[in-house]
Design an enzyme around this catalytic site. Sequence first.
Site, short mmCIF file in Angstrom:
data_model
loop_
_atom_site.label_atom_id
_atom_site.label_comp_id
_atom_site.label_asym_id
_atom_site.label_seq_id
_atom_site.Cartn_x
_atom_site.Cartn_y
_atom_site.Cartn_z
N TYR A 56 0.80 -1.16 0.13
CA TYR A 56 -0.13 -0.03 -0.08
C TYR A 56 0.96 1.13 0.10
CZ TYR A 56 -4.16 -3.01 1.02
OH TYR A 56 -5.08 -3.85 1.00
N TRP A 209 -12.95 -7.42 2.25
CA TRP A 209 -12.55 -6.03 1.78
C TRP A 209 -13.65 -5.35 0.76
CZ3 TRP A 209 -11.13 -5.42 -3.69
CH2 TRP A 209 -10.64 -6.59 -4.13
N SER A 210 -13.39 -4.20 0.80
CA SER A 210 -14.26 -3.42 -0.14
C SER A 210 -15.87 -3.60 -0.03
CB SER A 210 -13.75 -3.35 -1.71
OG SER A 210 -12.70 -2.57 -1.84
N LYS A 220 -22.31 7.82 -3.45
CA LYS A 220 -21.61 9.21 -3.77
C LYS A 220 -21.36 9.22 -5.36
CE LYS A 220 -17.63 9.63 -2.21
NZ LYS A 220 -16.74 9.36 -1.04
N ARG A 230 -11.85 9.04 -4.05
CA ARG A 230 -10.81 8.22 -4.51
C ARG A 230 -10.95 7.90 -6.16
NH1 ARG A 230 -11.16 2.05 -2.18
NH2 ARG A 230 -10.62 3.25 -0.39
N GLY A 292 -13.06 1.29 4.60
CA GLY A 292 -12.09 2.27 4.30
C GLY A 292 -12.55 3.68 4.52
P1 NDP Z 1 -14.79 0.32 0.68
O1 NDP Z 1 -15.51 -0.22 -0.27
O2 NDP Z 1 -15.54 0.56 2.05
O3 NDP Z 1 -14.48 1.94 0.17
C1 NDP Z 1 -13.83 2.94 1.19
C2 NDP Z 1 -14.03 4.15 0.40
O4 NDP Z 1 -15.23 4.46 0.19
C3 NDP Z 1 -13.45 5.21 1.55
O5 NDP Z 1 -11.98 5.59 1.31
C4 NDP Z 1 -13.96 6.46 0.89
O6 NDP Z 1 -13.50 7.09 -0.13
C5 NDP Z 1 -15.57 6.10 0.67
N1 NDP Z 1 -16.41 5.84 1.72
C6 NDP Z 1 -16.48 5.30 2.98
N2 NDP Z 1 -17.47 5.35 3.90
C7 NDP Z 1 -18.24 6.47 3.00
C8 NDP Z 1 -19.33 7.15 3.17
N3 NDP Z 1 -20.14 6.77 4.53
N4 NDP Z 1 -20.06 7.80 2.59
C9 NDP Z 1 -19.20 8.05 1.17
N5 NDP Z 1 -18.04 7.73 0.86
C10 NDP Z 1 -17.71 6.67 1.85
O7 NDP Z 1 -13.45 -0.29 1.39
P2 NDP Z 1 -11.82 0.06 0.30
O8 NDP Z 1 -12.24 -0.37 -0.93
O9 NDP Z 1 -11.35 1.00 1.12
O10 NDP Z 1 -11.33 -1.39 1.05
C11 NDP Z 1 -11.35 -1.51 2.75
C12 NDP Z 1 -10.09 -2.14 2.99
O11 NDP Z 1 -9.93 -3.37 2.42
C13 NDP Z 1 -8.74 -1.32 2.64
O12 NDP Z 1 -8.29 -0.31 3.13
C14 NDP Z 1 -7.80 -2.76 2.58
O13 NDP Z 1 -7.10 -2.58 4.18
C15 NDP Z 1 -8.47 -3.80 2.55
N6 NDP Z 1 -8.34 -4.19 0.95
C16 NDP Z 1 -7.98 -5.50 0.79
C17 NDP Z 1 -7.55 -5.90 -0.54
C18 NDP Z 1 -6.86 -7.04 -0.79
O14 NDP Z 1 -6.59 -7.46 -2.04
N7 NDP Z 1 -6.82 -8.24 0.16
C19 NDP Z 1 -8.13 -5.04 -1.84
C20 NDP Z 1 -8.50 -3.80 -1.43
C21 NDP Z 1 -8.86 -3.58 -0.15
P3 NDP Z 1 -13.36 8.51 -0.63
O15 NDP Z 1 -13.92 9.34 0.54
O16 NDP Z 1 -12.10 8.71 -1.22
O17 NDP Z 1 -14.38 8.56 -1.75
#
Ligand code: NDP
Length: 330
Positions: A56, A209-210, A220, A230, A292
């Site tokens: 990361y 995740w995600s 959004k 993002r 996230g």
């Molecule tokens: P999400 O799908 O939950 O996306 C999170 C993003 O969505 C935030 O960073 C923010 O981005 C936006 N967001 C979150 N909450 C809200 C809200 N209430 N309202 C509006 N926008 C919101 O999770 P991630 O994709 O971030 O994945 C979570 C974690 O999983 C990662 O940090 C990582 O630790 C892990 N992961 C693991 C992977 C793997 O291969 N093992 C791959 C991917 C992730 P913004 O504000 O920029 O729009």
Amino acid sequence: TTMEYRYLGKSGLMVSCLSLGGWVTYGGQVSPEVAQMCMKTAYDNGINFFDTAEVYSGGQCEIDMGVAIRKFGWKRSDLVISTKLFWGGKGPNDRGLSRKHIVEGTDASLKRLQLDYVDLLYAHRPDPDTPMEEIVRAFNFVIEQGKAFYWGTSEWSGQQICEAHAVAQRLNLIPPLMEQPQYNMFHRDRVEKEYLPLYKNFGMGATIWSPLASGLLSGKYNDGVPADSRLAIEDNAVMKRLRESLESEDGRVKISKVVQLGHLAQQLGCTTAQLSLAWCLKNPNLSSVITGASRPSQIEENVQALQVVPLLTEEVMEAIEAVLLNRPVL
Ligand code: NDP
């Protein structure tokens, strides 16, 4: 909101059912100060599990999250920290799951995190070029050294995980305890179908995740890409691909489903993000939903998803299925 803690698979370790990860965001999209504020907000809301990876932001995510962990003087025993190994750098031995990279990669991650050990160590992807026995032996070794407590996999097939368990059993070594797969309303098959025997036969836990499909399931992106999201990040290939996918037929169908989910959320008196997270939390095979956040307010909103879980009656779940139309065929 009172946080709920779940056992990580069959282990005795308890993880908060909502956790916080740093992909894209910490060490990248936001400053160290914002990362610290997010992690503090998470901790103050009962989140004890924080996830990162050697890859990361080229290691900067571990550095920034490590600084936050130190800064607030949290008790180490109150935290569950995980990192993941697979892409550690440019050299031929900086990647994959060789014994060399697992051992050296663990040390490098611990150094960046300023920690003596991580609680959870994941193989970030399967490595078909390294024998399973080498992989299992290496993770076992790192655990015996006290540098991690448990090891797991991320995005391995059910078959590959079975093979790891068979090797561990044959050699009397520690098998993988948890998988870290993608799981959200648009991405279900592995978690709801392929992994069922793993939960049952091996007591594996899933830390997914995600859960918002990178924010899509918060609604959004319903009217385009906000500049402070993002998907607006210009120099990130993954985000560029996601941004472009919104323009595709598949992307448009997804957005129209998110709009409909928004109506359901409104009827329940919650946000679309809360509905989407609560829907994940309903799944009893999940030990933790890794979220996230690029700002503390998102975490404040997202932890309230816990209160939405009891509102997801059979009737509501069926209404969600009627929107998604992707129930896995068992
Ligand atoms: P999400 O799908 O939950 O996306 C999170 C993003 O969505 C935030 O960073 C923010 O981005 C936006 N967001 C979150 N909450 C809200 C809200 N209430 N309202 C509006 N926008 C919101 O999770 P991630 O994709 O971030 O994945 C979570 C974690 O999983 C990662 O940090 C990582 O630790 C892990 N992961 C693991 C992977 C793997 O291969 N093992 C791959 C991917 C992730 P913004 O504000 O920029 O729009």
